[in-house]
Scaffold this motif. Structure first.
Motif, PDB file in Angstrom:
ATOM      1  N   GLY A 239      39.611  29.490  44.796  1.00  0.00           N
ATOM      2  CA  GLY A 239      39.605  30.487  43.733  1.00  0.00           C
ATOM      3  C   GLY A 239      39.048  31.803  44.241  1.00  0.00           C
ATOM      4  O   GLY A 239      39.125  32.114  45.436  1.00  0.00           O
ATOM      5  N   GLN A 240      38.486  32.577  43.321  1.00  0.00           N
ATOM      6  CA  GLN A 240      37.887  33.851  43.684  1.00  0.00           C
ATOM      7  C   GLN A 240      36.384  33.798  43.484  1.00  0.00           C
ATOM      8  O   GLN A 240      35.893  33.103  42.590  1.00  0.00           O
ATOM      9  N   TRP A 241      35.667  34.514  44.309  1.00  0.00           N
ATOM     10  CA  TRP A 241      34.201  34.540  44.225  1.00  0.00           C
ATOM     11  C   TRP A 241      33.692  35.863  44.796  1.00  0.00           C
ATOM     12  O   TRP A 241      34.400  36.553  45.532  1.00  0.00           O
ATOM     13  N   GLU A 242      32.468  36.194  44.480  1.00  0.00           N
ATOM     14  CA  GLU A 242      31.836  37.381  45.040  1.00  0.00           C
ATOM     15  C   GLU A 242      30.329  37.155  45.111  1.00  0.00           C
ATOM     16  O   GLU A 242      29.732  36.581  44.186  1.00  0.00           O
TER      17      GLU A 242
ATOM     18  N   SER B 116      30.231  36.340  41.008  1.00  0.00           N
ATOM     19  CA  SER B 116      31.337  35.699  40.284  1.00  0.00           C
ATOM     20  C   SER B 116      31.709  34.433  41.029  1.00  0.00           C
ATOM     21  O   SER B 116      31.498  34.310  42.234  1.00  0.00           O
ATOM     22  N   GLY B 117      32.305  33.480  40.283  1.00  0.00           N
ATOM     23  CA  GLY B 117      32.573  32.180  40.874  1.00  0.00           C
ATOM     24  C   GLY B 117      31.290  31.361  40.943  1.00  0.00           C
ATOM     25  O   GLY B 117      30.253  31.720  40.375  1.00  0.00           O
TER      26      GLY B 117
ATOM     27  N   ARG C  80      33.400  39.284  49.025  1.00  0.00           N
ATOM     28  CA  ARG C  80      34.183  38.567  48.035  1.00  0.00           C
ATOM     29  C   ARG C  80      35.328  37.838  48.724  1.00  0.00           C
ATOM     30  O   ARG C  80      35.776  38.216  49.802  1.00  0.00           O
TER      31      ARG C  80
ATOM     32  N   MET D  31      43.308  42.666  44.196  1.00  0.00           N
ATOM     33  CA  MET D  31      41.991  42.513  44.812  1.00  0.00           C
ATOM     34  C   MET D  31      41.894  43.279  46.113  1.00  0.00           C
ATOM     35  O   MET D  31      40.853  43.785  46.487  1.00  0.00           O
ATOM     36  N   THR D  32      42.998  43.432  46.844  1.00  0.00           N
ATOM     37  CA  THR D  32      42.959  44.045  48.164  1.00  0.00           C
ATOM     38  C   THR D  32      42.637  45.529  48.080  1.00  0.00           C
ATOM     39  O   THR D  32      43.187  46.245  47.255  1.00  0.00           O
TER      40      THR D  32
ATOM     41  N   ASP E  70      45.479  35.027  51.943  1.00  0.00           N
ATOM     42  CA  ASP E  70      44.104  34.705  51.565  1.00  0.00           C
ATOM     43  C   ASP E  70      43.152  35.565  52.387  1.00  0.00           C
ATOM     44  O   ASP E  70      43.410  35.863  53.554  1.00  0.00           O
TER      45      ASP E  70
ATOM     46  N   ARG F  71      39.139  35.420  48.169  1.00  0.00           N
ATOM     47  CA  ARG F  71      40.267  34.958  47.362  1.00  0.00           C
ATOM     48  C   ARG F  71      40.969  33.854  48.122  1.00  0.00           C
ATOM     49  O   ARG F  71      41.566  34.081  49.180  1.00  0.00           O
ATOM     50  N   ARG F  72      40.834  32.626  47.622  1.00  0.00           N
ATOM     51  CA  ARG F  72      41.447  31.427  48.204  1.00  0.00           C
ATOM     52  C   ARG F  72      41.060  31.242  49.677  1.00  0.00           C
ATOM     53  O   ARG F  72      41.805  30.656  50.455  1.00  0.00           O
TER      54      ARG F  72
END
Length: 570
Positions: free
Chosen positions: A166-169, A141-142, A92, A1-2, A77, A94-95
């Protein structure tokens, strides 16, 4: 993701995260000299307005900003943000959760922010009275963890929360009334690559000469790139604001330095910078004091450095303006000059006058401590330079030149006869004729005439300039003056425009030793302290607005000239 960051890292406390053409940025600066605990989406439509607070769910995050990517980190995170064009931000996580909340806590019939769920596309929309715009949050997402204050009136917490497990955007868009559903089809990583390519192309265009000896060139370019807005409201052209902090206007002399810095690599943008204030020239020929999205101010003017600037522009532009563009420029510059000759000269007097220090751009300089309405040598010198520029333009266009040359000679003679005391220039009241000396650097600014000054006068001014030179550059008031103030605006701090004007004039007067030293010290100052509105003359610390474009432009102007001298052995 990074995503790998692209471009120089910078402090989000000093420089906002933004994008060329955008009217909003991400920053903790929410008002003049006011820093919030969290980053905000801050819009500059109708003024400076913090609209949305962006608060990670974990307090101890580290923020890393580059021209391409803004990142909140907590261990492994993270939350990342990138622009998808000038009016959309993609974010977006991540955690690491994020609360997007209205910055204003209270909604009234005239102020605040309202939040509703749009039944058309399922997005959540914040509407702002202050900006007159909507801010749509679309989940890509998410899922949202929580919403508060939907359709609430009065005082309420209006927010949407993204989860930390979780992950989201999401996408956040700034727009007027309605627009199509956001599709989000371009991947986040591609947006980062696109922004990196755009910024790199901009830097390569305006600073192709950059290297190890000019380590701040890329960041200076970012300050200009990110402060540029698209035409909107009273901003008739693509414009480089002075800052996307609180100095979010175009003042009618600041723009000249941005135009010069952009000229060689971004000639169209440079031409727009020069002409934007002239789009609001009034019937007397006067330029406004400032222009911004929803306001044009005419209560003051700014000094007529535009002839000086036009000479530099024409030297740097890769292609000369066509005849129509040159004729328009000549007409606008002539009307601006006639304003000073007709509306700012007392009957029977040769020298024009300022009505207030603000007209000079040096608002509170000690020159104005006695009288405010003053004939000053800097004004006379700038006008002489502009008149000579007009004579050259007139000759090129086949227009009469005599009127401009005659006025230039008249004002130059009066400046030397009425204001020169043998070592420096005095200021004079047009009401009483009383002359007064100060220790302000403003009284030495006729050095900007360079070789057009008598040699003894130029030499005396150069000696005077040296008394203002500190370790870091040119103090606007000498540090041993009784009126010196470390953070006194034009009563001590180092400023970029005075530095460039003095350095240029000294160099053209043959005073290259001191010109080189001034350039070297200012470049080192910016490399140490960034691109602040001004700097403490003794410590070099940046003061006031910390992301000022004319400072960045001045760095680029001096650095480019330095590199050219090295290449040519000059």
């Amino acid at each position: 993701m990074t995503v790998a960051p692209s471009g120089p890292e910078f402090s989000i406390q000093d420089i906002p995260f933004s994008y060329r053409g955008s009217w909003f940025n991400i920053s903790p600066v929410v008002a003049e000299k006011t820093y919030a605990d969290y980053l905000h989406l801050v819009s500059h439509q109708t003024g400076l307005h913090p609209v949305l607070r962006l608060a990670p769910t974990v307090a101890d995050t580290t923020i890393v900003a580059t021209p391409t990517l803004l990142t909140w980190r907590n261990g492994t995170d993270r939350i990342e943000a990138v622009y998808d064009g000038p009016d959309t931000l993609r974010i977006r996580g991540r955690r690491l959760g994020l609360r997007v909340a209205a910055a204003a806590g209270t909604l009234t019939p005239f102020s605040g922010t309202y939040l509703y769920l749009d039944p058309v596309d399922g997005s959540h929309v914040f509407t702002s009275y202050e900006t007159g715009r909507r801010y749509r949050v679309t989940v890509l997402s998410g899922t949202l963890q929580r919403t508060d204050g939907v359709e609430a009136l009065g005082t309420a917490d209006r927010s949407v929360d993204l989860p930390a497990d979780g992950q989201w955007e999401i996408a956040i868009e700034e727009y007027a009334t309605a627009r199509r559903r956001y599709d989000g089809s371009v991947p986040f990583e591609q947006l980062c690559r696109d922004r990196a390519a755009e910024f790199t192309a901009f830097v390569d265009a305006i600073a192709p000469w950059r290297g190890p000896d000019t380590p701040a060139a890329e960041l200076a370019a970012y300050v200009l790139w990110s402060a540029t807005v698209a035409p909107a409201g009273f901003v008739t052209r693509p414009a480089v604001l002075m800052s996307k902090h609180w100095m979010d206007k175009v003042w009618s002399w600041d723009h000249c330095f941005n135009a010069i810095a952009l000229a060689a690599g971004e000639p169209e943008l440079a031409w727009h910078q020069f002409h934007l204030p002239f789009d609001h020239q009034d019937e007397t020929g006067a330029l406004p004091d400032s222009v911004t999205h929803s306001e044009v101010l005419h209560n003051y003017v700014k000094p007529p450095i535009h002839g000086w600037a036009m000479r530099h522009l024409r030297r740097l532009l890769p292609q000369p303006p066509d005849r129509a563009a040159l004729a328009q420029t000549y007409d606008r510059l002539a009307r601006w000059t006639r304003f000073w000759l007709d509306a700012r000269r007392a009957p029977g007097q040769d020298l024009p006058h300022y009505q207030h220090g603000n007209d000079s751009g040096w608002d509170n300089a000690t020159t104005f401590d006695g009288d405010r309405v003053l004939q000053t040598a800097d004004l006379a010198a700038f006008l002489v330079s502009q008149l000579r520029c007009l004579a050259d333009l007139a000759a090129e266009l086949g227009e009469p030149t005599e009127q401009w040359s005659r006025e230039a000679d008249r004002i130059c003679a009066a400046m030397l006869h009425d204001l020169w005391d043998g070592e420096r220039f005095l200021a004079r009241s047009p009401h009483t004729g009383h002359r007064r000396a100060s220790r302000s650097l403003l009284d030495l600014m006729p050095i900007a005439l360079g070789a057009n000054l008598p040699t003894p006068v130029a030499a005396a001014l150069a000696r005077g300039v040296e008394t203002h030179l500190t370790t870091h550059g040119l103090a606007t008031e000498p540090t041993d003056s009784a009126h010196y103030l470390a953070d006194g605006y034009w009563r001590g701090p180092i400023w970029a425009p005075s530095t460039v004007l003095v350095e240029d004039g000294l160099r053209r007067a043959g005073q290259t030793r001191i010109a080189d030293e001034i350039s070297r010290r200012f470049l080192a100052l910016c490399e140490k302290s960034g691109f602040a509105e001004n700097f403490d003359a003794e410590t070099g610390a940046g003061l006031r607005d910390r992301a000022y474009t004319w400072t960045a432009s001045s760095y680029l102007i001096l650095a480019a000239a330095q590199e050219q001298r090295r290449d040519t052995g000059g």
